[in-house]
Enzyme design. Structure first.
Site, PDB file in Angstrom:
ATOM      1  N   SER A   1       0.859  -1.187   0.000  1.00  0.00           N
ATOM      2  CA  SER A   1       0.000   0.000   0.000  1.00  0.00           C
ATOM      3  C   SER A   1       0.895   1.236   0.000  1.00  0.00           C
ATOM      4  CB  SER A   1      -0.838  -0.018   1.268  1.00  0.00           C
ATOM      5  OG  SER A   1      -1.337   1.273   1.531  1.00  0.00           O
ATOM      6  N   SER A   2       0.374   2.342  -0.539  1.00  0.00           N
ATOM      7  CA  SER A   2       1.191   3.558  -0.554  1.00  0.00           C
ATOM      8  C   SER A   2       1.368   4.154   0.850  1.00  0.00           C
ATOM      9  CB  SER A   2       0.583   4.598  -1.498  1.00  0.00           C
ATOM     10  OG  SER A   2      -0.708   4.948  -1.075  1.00  0.00           O
ATOM     11  N   CYS A   3       0.597   3.660   1.850  1.00  0.00           N
ATOM     12  CA  CYS A   3       0.751   4.224   3.192  1.00  0.00           C
ATOM     13  C   CYS A   3       1.993   3.714   3.917  1.00  0.00           C
ATOM     14  CB  CYS A   3      -0.496   3.981   4.035  1.00  0.00           C
ATOM     15  SG  CYS A   3      -0.712   2.269   4.453  1.00  0.00           S
TER      16      CYS A   3
ATOM     17  N   TYR B   1      -1.389  -0.783  10.231  1.00  0.00           N
ATOM     18  CA  TYR B   1      -1.550  -1.402   8.908  1.00  0.00           C
ATOM     19  C   TYR B   1      -0.254  -1.273   8.105  1.00  0.00           C
ATOM     20  CZ  TYR B   1      -3.465  -1.989   4.161  1.00  0.00           C
ATOM     21  OH  TYR B   1      -3.719  -2.399   2.874  1.00  0.00           O
TER      22      TYR B   1
ATOM     23  N   LYS C   1       2.300  -4.151   6.507  1.00  0.00           N
ATOM     24  CA  LYS C   1       2.637  -4.209   5.079  1.00  0.00           C
ATOM     25  C   LYS C   1       4.155  -4.119   4.866  1.00  0.00           C
ATOM     26  CE  LYS C   1      -1.353  -4.751   3.131  1.00  0.00           C
ATOM     27  NZ  LYS C   1      -1.641  -6.011   2.424  1.00  0.00           N
TER      28      LYS C   1
ATOM     29  N   HIS D   1     -13.262   3.703   2.341  1.00  0.00           N
ATOM     30  CA  HIS D   1     -12.364   4.764   1.904  1.00  0.00           C
ATOM     31  C   HIS D   1     -13.199   5.935   1.373  1.00  0.00           C
ATOM     32  CE1 HIS D   1      -9.287   1.537   1.938  1.00  0.00           C
ATOM     33  NE2 HIS D   1      -8.550   2.534   2.354  1.00  0.00           N
TER      34      HIS D   1
HETATM   35  P1  GDP Z   1      -6.376   7.564   3.532  1.00  0.00           P
HETATM   36  O1  GDP Z   1      -5.934   7.844   2.130  1.00  0.00           O
HETATM   37  O2  GDP Z   1      -5.636   6.451   4.168  1.00  0.00           O
HETATM   38  O3  GDP Z   1      -6.353   8.820   4.378  1.00  0.00           O
HETATM   39  O4  GDP Z   1      -7.874   6.997   3.463  1.00  0.00           O
HETATM   40  P2  GDP Z   1      -9.346   7.519   3.150  1.00  0.00           P
HETATM   41  O5  GDP Z   1      -9.703   7.160   1.766  1.00  0.00           O
HETATM   42  O6  GDP Z   1     -10.225   6.938   4.229  1.00  0.00           O
HETATM   43  O7  GDP Z   1      -9.356   9.107   3.338  1.00  0.00           O
HETATM   44  C1  GDP Z   1      -8.772   9.989   2.408  1.00  0.00           C
HETATM   45  C2  GDP Z   1      -9.108  11.426   2.770  1.00  0.00           C
HETATM   46  O8  GDP Z   1     -10.493  11.660   2.497  1.00  0.00           O
HETATM   47  C3  GDP Z   1      -8.881  11.809   4.236  1.00  0.00           C
HETATM   48  O9  GDP Z   1      -8.358  13.126   4.264  1.00  0.00           O
HETATM   49  C4  GDP Z   1     -10.304  11.789   4.797  1.00  0.00           C
HETATM   50  O10 GDP Z   1     -10.473  12.626   5.933  1.00  0.00           O
HETATM   51  C5  GDP Z   1     -11.075  12.334   3.602  1.00  0.00           C
HETATM   52  N1  GDP Z   1     -12.533  12.055   3.641  1.00  0.00           N
HETATM   53  C6  GDP Z   1     -13.508  12.990   3.416  1.00  0.00           C
HETATM   54  N2  GDP Z   1     -14.718  12.461   3.577  1.00  0.00           N
HETATM   55  C7  GDP Z   1     -14.543  11.145   3.859  1.00  0.00           C
HETATM   56  C8  GDP Z   1     -15.443  10.068   4.120  1.00  0.00           C
HETATM   57  O11 GDP Z   1     -16.673  10.220   4.142  1.00  0.00           O
HETATM   58  N3  GDP Z   1     -14.891   8.833   4.353  1.00  0.00           N
HETATM   59  C9  GDP Z   1     -13.527   8.650   4.339  1.00  0.00           C
HETATM   60  N4  GDP Z   1     -13.041   7.407   4.554  1.00  0.00           N
HETATM   61  N5  GDP Z   1     -12.647   9.658   4.133  1.00  0.00           N
HETATM   62  C10 GDP Z   1     -13.144  10.889   3.893  1.00  0.00           C
END
Ligand code: GDP
Length: 315
Positions: free
Chosen positions: A108-110, A137, A141, A180
């Site tokens: 994963s890129s994280c 996580y 990974k 996500h």
């Molecule tokens: P990340 O890439 O590991 O941070 O995973 P996410 O896909 O869960 O979140 C990406 C970004 O989208 C973060 O800055 C979240 O705060 C933002 N975000 C905005 N609205 C939402 C939502 O409804 N769900 C999630 N999961 N993220 C959100």
């Protein structure tokens, strides 16, 4: 990889595993084996060893993982590190013991440092502290990547790791607590549209930047990498398309046809400020992403309408 080779897709029900299975079948592979969770618990070492001894797969796509969005990662921290370490450790070791020809591990890129120079190159791994919301996580990974490298070095295996950027596509998780961002926004915009709600609530400030890759592009890349036998350098897999969360919401609302207000809930975390992969290594091998973000969101929304829109409460 011959079309009659025995290929085990671990995690075939997930977003990535199901896309890899589809890609293999479409490309004419005839001997793809999968196991449901109730048939084979990948966290159980003895069961995993027995399965590999019996089935003796030639190739393994290790797409089994406990995954989720920013809130799920931050809440279920113990489950994210425990389940991922157990599944990947059992599979990688059993693959070595049973003589698997080549294994592809999904990272994963994280895994890259929180404040990594952008775009992130493979050699930036382990050069700085991780983002805290998904550290358990990411640590699991990173252990998987290092395990593949160690088995290659000591045992001469042909194991390779790939690091996809943020993924989306058909088969995604639309649960608002654990998903996500992209599937969450599709669902929020759709529900607001059908209920005539005046606004939707989006987590964080809208400022973080994310790169998105359609899972069918990732699956295509995984089959491509599996075919590069003997190539064991870790590979980033991205689209090169980066947007702010604010831009993403606007795009999703446009595709869904929702014209209400967007409210940012800054009590929720932003996570990493930016996560853009440098994919020049895999591009140099001849692979490039094909699916445009808007086209991919449109397809994912249509899939959501067909599969979930009438049964959201059951999610
Ligand atoms: P990340 O890439 O590991 O941070 O995973 P996410 O896909 O869960 O979140 C990406 C970004 O989208 C973060 O800055 C979240 O705060 C933002 N975000 C905005 N609205 C939402 C939502 O409804 N769900 C999630 N999961 N993220 C959100």
């Amino acid at each position: 990889m011959n079309t009659d080779a025995t290929i085990f897709v671990a995690g075939h029900r997930g977003l990535v595993g199901s896309a890899i299975t589809r890609a293999l079948l479409t490309q004419g592979y005839t001997n793809v084996i999968c196991r449901a969770r109730r048939e084979l618990d990948l966290r159980e070492q003895a069961s995993v060893r027995a399965f590999f001894e019996q089935e003796r797969p030639d190739y393994v796509f290790l797409a089994a993982a406990k995954v989720g969005g920013i809130q799920a990662n931050d809440t279920y921290r113990a489950e994210f590190i425990y389940e991922n370490l157990m599944m990947q450790t059992n599979i990688i070791d059993a693959a070595y013991r049973s003589g698997v020809k080549r294994l592809l591990f999904l990272g994963s890129s994280c895994i890259y440092p929180r404040d990594c120079p952008q775009p992130m190159r493979e050699e930036y791994l382990l050069t700085g502290p991780l983002e805290s919301t998904n550290e358990p996580y990411a640590v699991a990974k990173i252990a998987g990547i290092k395990m593949c490298e160690a088995y290659n070095a000591q045992h001469g295996t042909d194991f390779v790791s790939v690091m996809p950027t943020n993924l989306y596509g058909i088969g995604d998780n639309f649960d608002l607590e654990t998903s996500h961002v992209l599937p969450a926004l599709i669902r929020k915009a759709h529900e607001a549209k059908v209920s005539n709600a005046g606004h939707i609530s989006v987590w964080g400030t809208g400022a973080p930047r994310r790169e998105f890759l359609h899972v069918d592009d990732l699956a295509d890349a995984c089959v491509f990498v599996m075919r590069q036998s003997g190539y064991t350098e870790m590979l980033n897999i991205g689209s090169g398309t980066e947007v702010t969360i604010r831009q993403l919401v606007e795009l999703v609302c446009d595709v869904v046809g929702y014209a209400g207000t967007i409210r940012f809930d800054t009590d929720k975390p932003d996570g990493t400020p930016r996560k853009l992969l440098d994919s020049s290594r895999i591009n140099g091998l001849g692979w490039h992403a094909k699916i445009e973000l808007r086209e991919g969101i449109d397809e994912t929304y249509r899939w959501f309408l067909e599969n979930h829109a009438n049964s959201l409460k059951a999610l």
